[in-house]
Each structure stands twice: as structure tokens, then as C-alpha cells.
Design a protein around this motif. Structure first.
Motif, PDB file in Angstrom:
ATOM      1  N   ALA A   1       0.830  -1.199   0.000  1.00  0.00           N
ATOM      2  CA  ALA A   1       0.000   0.000   0.000  1.00  0.00           C
ATOM      3  C   ALA A   1       0.866   1.252   0.000  1.00  0.00           C
ATOM      4  O   ALA A   1       1.973   1.258   0.539  1.00  0.00           O
ATOM      5  CB  ALA A   1      -0.913   0.005   1.223  1.00  0.00           C
ATOM      6  N   GLU A   2       0.316   2.314  -0.617  1.00  0.00           N
ATOM      7  CA  GLU A   2       1.009   3.596  -0.601  1.00  0.00           C
ATOM      8  C   GLU A   2      -0.001   4.723  -0.725  1.00  0.00           C
ATOM      9  O   GLU A   2      -1.054   4.568  -1.350  1.00  0.00           O
ATOM     10  CB  GLU A   2       2.056   3.678  -1.713  1.00  0.00           C
ATOM     11  CG  GLU A   2       1.541   3.365  -3.089  1.00  0.00           C
ATOM     12  CD  GLU A   2       2.650   3.181  -4.107  1.00  0.00           C
ATOM     13  OE1 GLU A   2       3.836   3.126  -3.753  1.00  0.00           O
ATOM     14  OE2 GLU A   2       2.304   3.104  -5.306  1.00  0.00           O
ATOM     15  N   ILE A   3       0.320   5.839  -0.100  1.00  0.00           N
ATOM     16  CA  ILE A   3      -0.486   7.047  -0.241  1.00  0.00           C
ATOM     17  C   ILE A   3      -0.083   7.676  -1.564  1.00  0.00           C
ATOM     18  O   ILE A   3       1.106   7.908  -1.813  1.00  0.00           O
ATOM     19  CB  ILE A   3      -0.242   8.012   0.930  1.00  0.00           C
ATOM     20  CG1 ILE A   3      -0.679   7.374   2.248  1.00  0.00           C
ATOM     21  CG2 ILE A   3      -0.989   9.333   0.695  1.00  0.00           C
ATOM     22  CD1 ILE A   3      -0.246   8.132   3.487  1.00  0.00           C
ATOM     23  N   VAL A   4      -1.074   7.928  -2.422  1.00  0.00           N
ATOM     24  CA  VAL A   4      -0.782   8.464  -3.752  1.00  0.00           C
ATOM     25  C   VAL A   4      -1.432   9.821  -4.018  1.00  0.00           C
ATOM     26  O   VAL A   4      -1.139  10.463  -5.026  1.00  0.00           O
ATOM     27  CB  VAL A   4      -1.187   7.475  -4.860  1.00  0.00           C
ATOM     28  CG1 VAL A   4      -0.373   6.196  -4.770  1.00  0.00           C
ATOM     29  CG2 VAL A   4      -2.678   7.182  -4.826  1.00  0.00           C
ATOM     30  N   GLY A   5      -2.316  10.261  -3.109  1.00  0.00           N
ATOM     31  CA  GLY A   5      -2.981  11.529  -3.350  1.00  0.00           C
ATOM     32  C   GLY A   5      -3.698  12.053  -2.127  1.00  0.00           C
ATOM     33  O   GLY A   5      -3.689  11.422  -1.063  1.00  0.00           O
ATOM     34  N   ALA A   6      -4.311  13.226  -2.295  1.00  0.00           N
ATOM     35  CA  ALA A   6      -5.027  13.865  -1.199  1.00  0.00           C
ATOM     36  C   ALA A   6      -6.241  14.611  -1.737  1.00  0.00           C
ATOM     37  O   ALA A   6      -6.253  15.056  -2.889  1.00  0.00           O
ATOM     38  CB  ALA A   6      -4.104  14.837  -0.468  1.00  0.00           C
ATOM     39  N   ALA A   7      -7.250  14.718  -0.876  1.00  0.00           N
ATOM     40  CA  ALA A   7      -8.458  15.481  -1.196  1.00  0.00           C
ATOM     41  C   ALA A   7      -8.875  16.255   0.044  1.00  0.00           C
ATOM     42  O   ALA A   7      -8.731  15.772   1.166  1.00  0.00           O
ATOM     43  CB  ALA A   7      -9.587  14.544  -1.635  1.00  0.00           C
ATOM     44  N   ASP A   8      -9.367  17.466  -0.172  1.00  0.00           N
ATOM     45  CA  ASP A   8      -9.806  18.317   0.931  1.00  0.00           C
ATOM     46  C   ASP A   8     -10.883  19.239   0.388  1.00  0.00           C
ATOM     47  O   ASP A   8     -10.646  19.927  -0.610  1.00  0.00           O
ATOM     48  CB  ASP A   8      -8.615  19.121   1.461  1.00  0.00           C
ATOM     49  CG  ASP A   8      -8.925  19.880   2.728  1.00  0.00           C
ATOM     50  OD1 ASP A   8     -10.098  20.263   2.941  1.00  0.00           O
ATOM     51  OD2 ASP A   8      -7.995  20.112   3.509  1.00  0.00           O
ATOM     52  N   ASP A   9     -12.048  19.238   1.004  1.00  0.00           N
ATOM     53  CA  ASP A   9     -13.122  20.091   0.501  1.00  0.00           C
ATOM     54  C   ASP A   9     -13.035  21.518   1.028  1.00  0.00           C
ATOM     55  O   ASP A   9     -13.840  22.372   0.658  1.00  0.00           O
ATOM     56  CB  ASP A   9     -14.500  19.486   0.786  1.00  0.00           C
ATOM     57  CG  ASP A   9     -14.869  19.455   2.253  1.00  0.00           C
ATOM     58  OD1 ASP A   9     -14.042  19.844   3.124  1.00  0.00           O
ATOM     59  OD2 ASP A   9     -16.003  19.017   2.550  1.00  0.00           O
TER      60      ASP A   9
ATOM     61  N   ARG B   1     -15.271  13.972  -6.109  1.00  0.00           N
ATOM     62  CA  ARG B   1     -15.253  15.262  -6.817  1.00  0.00           C
ATOM     63  C   ARG B   1     -13.859  15.593  -7.344  1.00  0.00           C
ATOM     64  O   ARG B   1     -13.690  16.570  -8.068  1.00  0.00           O
ATOM     65  CB  ARG B   1     -15.750  16.367  -5.891  1.00  0.00           C
ATOM     66  CG  ARG B   1     -17.244  16.275  -5.619  1.00  0.00           C
ATOM     67  CD  ARG B   1     -17.783  17.515  -4.961  1.00  0.00           C
ATOM     68  NE  ARG B   1     -17.312  17.730  -3.620  1.00  0.00           N
ATOM     69  CZ  ARG B   1     -17.913  17.308  -2.506  1.00  0.00           C
ATOM     70  NH1 ARG B   1     -19.033  16.606  -2.594  1.00  0.00           N
ATOM     71  NH2 ARG B   1     -17.414  17.575  -1.323  1.00  0.00           N
ATOM     72  N   GLY B   2     -12.866  14.792  -6.959  1.00  0.00           N
ATOM     73  CA  GLY B   2     -11.508  15.003  -7.458  1.00  0.00           C
ATOM     74  C   GLY B   2     -10.484  15.033  -6.349  1.00  0.00           C
ATOM     75  O   GLY B   2     -10.792  15.425  -5.227  1.00  0.00           O
ATOM     76  N   TRP B   3      -9.290  14.603  -6.681  1.00  0.00           N
ATOM     77  CA  TRP B   3      -8.198  14.601  -5.719  1.00  0.00           C
ATOM     78  C   TRP B   3      -6.895  14.911  -6.440  1.00  0.00           C
ATOM     79  O   TRP B   3      -6.802  14.794  -7.660  1.00  0.00           O
ATOM     80  CB  TRP B   3      -8.126  13.274  -4.951  1.00  0.00           C
ATOM     81  CG  TRP B   3      -8.098  12.022  -5.773  1.00  0.00           C
ATOM     82  CD1 TRP B   3      -9.175  11.357  -6.303  1.00  0.00           C
ATOM     83  CD2 TRP B   3      -6.953  11.262  -6.150  1.00  0.00           C
ATOM     84  NE1 TRP B   3      -8.760  10.234  -6.982  1.00  0.00           N
ATOM     85  CE2 TRP B   3      -7.400  10.152  -6.913  1.00  0.00           C
ATOM     86  CE3 TRP B   3      -5.579  11.390  -5.926  1.00  0.00           C
ATOM     87  CZ2 TRP B   3      -6.533   9.195  -7.437  1.00  0.00           C
ATOM     88  CZ3 TRP B   3      -4.721  10.438  -6.445  1.00  0.00           C
ATOM     89  CH2 TRP B   3      -5.199   9.358  -7.184  1.00  0.00           C
ATOM     90  N   ASP B   4      -5.904  15.353  -5.661  1.00  0.00           N
ATOM     91  CA  ASP B   4      -4.604  15.729  -6.198  1.00  0.00           C
ATOM     92  C   ASP B   4      -3.602  14.609  -5.972  1.00  0.00           C
ATOM     93  O   ASP B   4      -3.471  14.098  -4.850  1.00  0.00           O
ATOM     94  CB  ASP B   4      -4.096  17.003  -5.510  1.00  0.00           C
ATOM     95  CG  ASP B   4      -5.007  18.190  -5.764  1.00  0.00           C
ATOM     96  OD1 ASP B   4      -5.460  18.349  -6.910  1.00  0.00           O
ATOM     97  OD2 ASP B   4      -5.268  18.949  -4.806  1.00  0.00           O
ATOM     98  N   ARG B   5      -2.897  14.251  -7.036  1.00  0.00           N
ATOM     99  CA  ARG B   5      -1.867  13.213  -6.946  1.00  0.00           C
ATOM    100  C   ARG B   5      -0.625  13.797  -6.284  1.00  0.00           C
ATOM    101  O   ARG B   5      -0.240  14.929  -6.569  1.00  0.00           O
ATOM    102  CB  ARG B   5      -1.545  12.682  -8.336  1.00  0.00           C
ATOM    103  CG  ARG B   5      -0.643  11.461  -8.316  1.00  0.00           C
ATOM    104  CD  ARG B   5      -0.612  10.740  -9.645  1.00  0.00           C
ATOM    105  NE  ARG B   5      -1.848  10.062  -9.979  1.00  0.00           N
ATOM    106  CZ  ARG B   5      -2.197   8.863  -9.508  1.00  0.00           C
ATOM    107  NH1 ARG B   5      -1.428   8.228  -8.658  1.00  0.00           N
ATOM    108  NH2 ARG B   5      -3.323   8.304  -9.888  1.00  0.00           N
ATOM    109  N   LEU B   6       0.003  13.016  -5.394  1.00  0.00           N
ATOM    110  CA  LEU B   6       1.272  13.409  -4.794  1.00  0.00           C
ATOM    111  C   LEU B   6       2.382  13.293  -5.834  1.00  0.00           C
ATOM    112  O   LEU B   6       2.293  12.474  -6.758  1.00  0.00           O
ATOM    113  CB  LEU B   6       1.622  12.497  -3.616  1.00  0.00           C
ATOM    114  CG  LEU B   6       0.668  12.464  -2.425  1.00  0.00           C
ATOM    115  CD1 LEU B   6       1.201  11.506  -1.367  1.00  0.00           C
ATOM    116  CD2 LEU B   6       0.478  13.842  -1.835  1.00  0.00           C
ATOM    117  N   GLY B   7       3.457  14.055  -5.653  1.00  0.00           N
ATOM    118  CA  GLY B   7       4.597  13.952  -6.550  1.00  0.00           C
ATOM    119  C   GLY B   7       5.235  12.579  -6.504  1.00  0.00           C
ATOM    120  O   GLY B   7       5.597  12.011  -7.531  1.00  0.00           O
ATOM    121  N   GLU B   8       5.357  12.040  -5.322  1.00  0.00           N
ATOM    122  CA  GLU B   8       5.926  10.710  -5.104  1.00  0.00           C
ATOM    123  C   GLU B   8       5.021   9.930  -4.153  1.00  0.00           C
ATOM    124  O   GLU B   8       4.633  10.456  -3.111  1.00  0.00           O
ATOM    125  CB  GLU B   8       7.318  10.800  -4.483  1.00  0.00           C
ATOM    126  CG  GLU B   8       8.383  11.372  -5.403  1.00  0.00           C
ATOM    127  CD  GLU B   8       8.728  10.433  -6.551  1.00  0.00           C
ATOM    128  OE1 GLU B   8       8.724   9.201  -6.343  1.00  0.00           O
ATOM    129  OE2 GLU B   8       8.975  10.941  -7.655  1.00  0.00           O
TER     130      GLU B   8
END
Length: 125
Positions: free
Chosen positions: A54-62, A106-113
Motif C-alpha cells: 500500500a502507498e499514499i498516492v494523493g489527497a483530497a480536501d473540501d 469530486r476530485g483529488w490531487d496526486r502526490l509527486g511521489e
């Protein structure tokens, strides 16, 4: 708040890694959740999930009280039910963890790594 931990099959965030991750991904809201990744909610059956990569690949915040981190399990962010694997990271008062699903949809941002994480299969109740 009722403890919903018996209502899902999934993985627990390794408690030894949780504090490090909370420092890296600062909770934006008062209640840091950072507890688990759901595989299936509701009727979970008898089987506990297995070990996974498993890995964290992105983030979302409303911006209004729900912060979540998107997780890839064995390379995929898509749960069997069509949802997105994630960890509800933090919540403002009056918000609920289940709202993370809508925020991510609604959408999320991918992390750089990607950030590898340790998940522990949640035992069947």
C-alpha cells in the motif's frame, strides 16, 4: 461518535507509523482520524483481508472540514465496489468520515511521489 470499526473489512494503519504520517501530512481539521482503509463496508462476511502493498498516492480536501488521503492497494486506487481506497485523515466538528467518499469523488490531487505505508489486516470480529 459511535465507533464504526466493526462495520467494515479492511486494513488498520500501523500505529507505529501513524505519528510519522501525521507529522508529514498535517491534519487540517480538529479531529485527526488517520485510522484505517476500507475494503468493504457493511456486511463484511467472515474473511479478514490479507496483507497488501500500500502507498499514499494523493489527497483530497473540501476546504470545509473533510481531509482524506488516497491510497493505492497493490497498485490500484479502485475498491471492488467502485469507490476509492482512502484514509479519512481529519474532520471538522459536525463532519463524518463517510463524507470522504464524496469529497474524493469530486476530485483529488496526486502526490509527486507515492508514500509507502504499512497496513495491518483488520481481523474479523
Amino acid at each position: 461518535m459511535t465507533d464504526p470499526t466493526h462495520l467494515y473489512a479492511g486494513w488498520l494503519l500501523d500505529p507505529d507509523q501513524r505519528e510519522t504520517l501525521l507529522a508529514r501530512f498535517a491534519p487540517r481539521y480538529a479531529m485527526a482520524v488517520a485510522h484505517h482503509v476500507t475494503l468493504k463496508f457493511g456486511d463484511r462476511g467472515d474473511a479478514a483481508p490479507g496483507e497488501v502493498a500500500a502507498e499514499i498516492v494523493g489527497a483530497a480536501d473540501d476546504g470545509q472540514g473533510v481531509q482524506a488521503l488516497v491510497v493505492a492497494i497493490a497498485g490500484s486506487t479502485v475498491r471492488p465496489d467502485g469507490g476509492t481506497f482512502h484514509i479519512t485523515w481529519s474532520l471538522a466538528e459536525g463532519r463524518e468520515a463517510r463524507e470522504s467518499n464524496d469529497v474524493i469523488a469530486r476530485g483529488w490531487d496526486r502526490l509527486g511521489e507515492p508514500v509507502p505505508i504499512d497496513l495491518i489486516p483488520k481481523p474479523a470480529d
